[in-house]
Motif scaffolding. Sequence first.
Motif, mmCIF file in Angstrom:
data_model
loop_
_atom_site.group_PDB
_atom_site.id
_atom_site.type_symbol
_atom_site.label_atom_id
_atom_site.label_comp_id
_atom_site.label_asym_id
_atom_site.label_seq_id
_atom_site.Cartn_x
_atom_site.Cartn_y
_atom_site.Cartn_z
ATOM 1 N N LEU A 151 71.233 24.600 2.019
ATOM 2 C CA LEU A 151 70.187 25.599 1.863
ATOM 3 C C LEU A 151 70.309 26.194 0.464
ATOM 4 C CD1 LEU A 151 70.557 27.316 5.319
ATOM 5 C CD2 LEU A 151 68.568 26.056 4.517
ATOM 6 N N VAL A 152 69.203 26.344 -0.207
ATOM 7 C CA VAL A 152 69.167 26.914 -1.549
ATOM 8 C C VAL A 152 68.125 28.022 -1.507
ATOM 9 C CG1 VAL A 152 68.701 26.429 -3.981
ATOM 10 C CG2 VAL A 152 69.889 24.737 -2.581
ATOM 11 N N GLU A 153 68.577 29.241 -1.687
ATOM 12 C CA GLU A 153 67.734 30.418 -1.485
ATOM 13 C C GLU A 153 67.554 31.200 -2.773
ATOM 14 O OE1 GLU A 153 65.718 33.409 0.950
ATOM 15 O OE2 GLU A 153 66.278 31.338 1.346
ATOM 16 N N GLY A 154 66.316 31.402 -3.166
ATOM 17 C CA GLY A 154 66.031 32.251 -4.312
ATOM 18 C C GLY A 154 65.911 31.500 -5.619
ATOM 19 N N HIS A 155 66.013 32.236 -6.707
ATOM 20 C CA HIS A 155 65.807 31.722 -8.065
ATOM 21 C C HIS A 155 67.133 31.210 -8.637
ATOM 22 C CE1 HIS A 155 61.676 33.384 -8.545
ATOM 23 N NE2 HIS A 155 62.091 34.098 -7.515
ATOM 24 N N ILE A 156 67.496 29.987 -8.279
ATOM 25 C CA ILE A 156 68.803 29.425 -8.636
ATOM 26 C C ILE A 156 68.652 28.434 -9.787
ATOM 27 C CG2 ILE A 156 70.728 28.032 -7.799
ATOM 28 C CD1 ILE A 156 70.329 29.301 -5.098
ATOM 29 N N PRO A 157 69.488 28.554 -10.809
ATOM 30 C CA PRO A 157 69.427 27.613 -11.931
ATOM 31 C C PRO A 157 69.765 26.185 -11.495
ATOM 32 C CG PRO A 157 70.824 29.496 -12.471
ATOM 33 C CD PRO A 157 70.503 29.584 -11.015
ATOM 34 N N VAL A 178 81.454 34.211 -4.528
ATOM 35 C CA VAL A 178 80.705 33.934 -5.754
ATOM 36 C C VAL A 178 80.910 32.466 -6.116
ATOM 37 C CG1 VAL A 178 80.419 34.481 -8.201
ATOM 38 C CG2 VAL A 178 80.879 36.320 -6.557
ATOM 39 N N PHE A 179 79.832 31.719 -6.130
ATOM 40 C CA PHE A 179 79.858 30.296 -6.457
ATOM 41 C C PHE A 179 79.775 30.092 -7.971
ATOM 42 C CE2 PHE A 179 77.539 26.250 -7.141
ATOM 43 C CZ PHE A 179 78.394 25.375 -6.487
ATOM 44 N N ALA A 180 78.959 30.893 -8.628
ATOM 45 C CA ALA A 180 78.790 30.787 -10.079
ATOM 46 C C ALA A 180 78.303 32.112 -10.632
ATOM 47 C CB ALA A 180 77.789 29.688 -10.417
ATOM 48 N N LYS A 181 78.536 32.300 -11.915
ATOM 49 C CA LYS A 181 78.022 33.472 -12.621
ATOM 50 C C LYS A 181 77.034 32.969 -13.661
ATOM 51 C CE LYS A 181 82.049 36.349 -11.921
ATOM 52 N NZ LYS A 181 81.860 37.761 -11.811
ATOM 53 N N VAL A 182 75.939 33.701 -13.803
ATOM 54 C CA VAL A 182 74.918 33.341 -14.781
ATOM 55 C C VAL A 182 74.851 34.475 -15.794
ATOM 56 C CG1 VAL A 182 72.532 32.664 -15.147
ATOM 57 C CG2 VAL A 182 73.663 32.096 -12.980
ATOM 58 N N ALA A 183 75.102 34.157 -17.052
ATOM 59 C CA ALA A 183 75.051 35.159 -18.112
ATOM 60 C C ALA A 183 73.599 35.479 -18.446
ATOM 61 C CB ALA A 183 75.776 34.630 -19.350
ATOM 62 N N ALA A 184 73.381 36.569 -19.131
ATOM 63 C CA ALA A 184 72.038 36.978 -19.507
ATOM 64 C C ALA A 184 71.328 35.915 -20.344
ATOM 65 C CB ALA A 184 72.072 38.300 -20.262
ATOM 66 N N ASP A 185 72.089 35.067 -21.050
ATOM 67 C CA ASP A 185 71.474 34.005 -21.848
ATOM 68 C C ASP A 185 71.188 32.737 -21.014
ATOM 69 O OD1 ASP A 185 73.934 32.731 -21.517
ATOM 70 O OD2 ASP A 185 74.426 32.685 -23.640
ATOM 71 N N GLY A 186 71.471 32.797 -19.696
ATOM 72 C CA GLY A 186 71.206 31.679 -18.796
ATOM 73 C C GLY A 186 72.357 30.703 -18.632
ATOM 74 N N ALA A 218 65.926 39.487 -13.322
ATOM 75 C CA ALA A 218 65.198 39.226 -14.562
ATOM 76 C C ALA A 218 65.924 38.149 -15.351
ATOM 77 C CB ALA A 218 65.102 40.508 -15.380
ATOM 78 N N GLY A 219 65.183 37.133 -15.751
ATOM 79 C CA GLY A 219 65.765 36.041 -16.512
ATOM 80 C C GLY A 219 66.157 34.840 -15.673
ATOM 81 N N SER A 220 66.140 34.965 -14.355
ATOM 82 C CA SER A 220 66.436 33.810 -13.506
ATOM 83 C C SER A 220 65.238 32.856 -13.556
ATOM 84 C CB SER A 220 66.740 34.266 -12.072
ATOM 85 O OG SER A 220 65.613 34.911 -11.494
ATOM 86 N N PRO A 221 65.416 31.582 -13.162
ATOM 87 C CA PRO A 221 64.309 30.627 -13.220
ATOM 88 C C PRO A 221 63.081 31.150 -12.471
ATOM 89 C CG PRO A 221 66.345 29.488 -12.745
ATOM 90 C CD PRO A 221 66.641 30.961 -12.661
ATOM 91 N N GLY A 222 61.968 31.153 -13.160
ATOM 92 C CA GLY A 222 60.740 31.665 -12.558
ATOM 93 C C GLY A 222 60.549 33.157 -12.748
#
Length: 113
Positions: A44-50, A100-108, A74-78
């Motif tokens: 299952l993949v939920e939400g705005h995931i890179p 926490v599976f991954a962290k996404v920095a503000a630069d993506g 803000a800044g997530s895909p879509g």
Amino acid sequence: MKHLRAAGFSVETQMVNDLDAVPERRRVPQSLRSCHTAVIGGYLVEGHIPAAAVRRLLRERPTIAGIAVPGMPAGSPGMESATPEAYEVIAFDKAGKTYVFAKVAADGTVSRR
């Protein structure tokens, strides 16, 4: 969907009026729900995931039910933004346990937890 297509994924869209009625959606912990639910490689993949996080999920195949990005950061895909924010991709198992599976920095940039 556009983000995943641009990353080379084949995407099939199914629009529904009541997302909570979708059987797969019921397995996503309430606190992790967002506005999109997908099934990718049995996860299952939920939400705005890179796409980078989805690729890692499919490469590593952890024993989890799926991954989620709650809300719409803000800044997530879509959710492109002039002021993107850092956020986390959360893994969850069938019992609702999370980490926490991954962290996404503000630069993506996507990094491990």
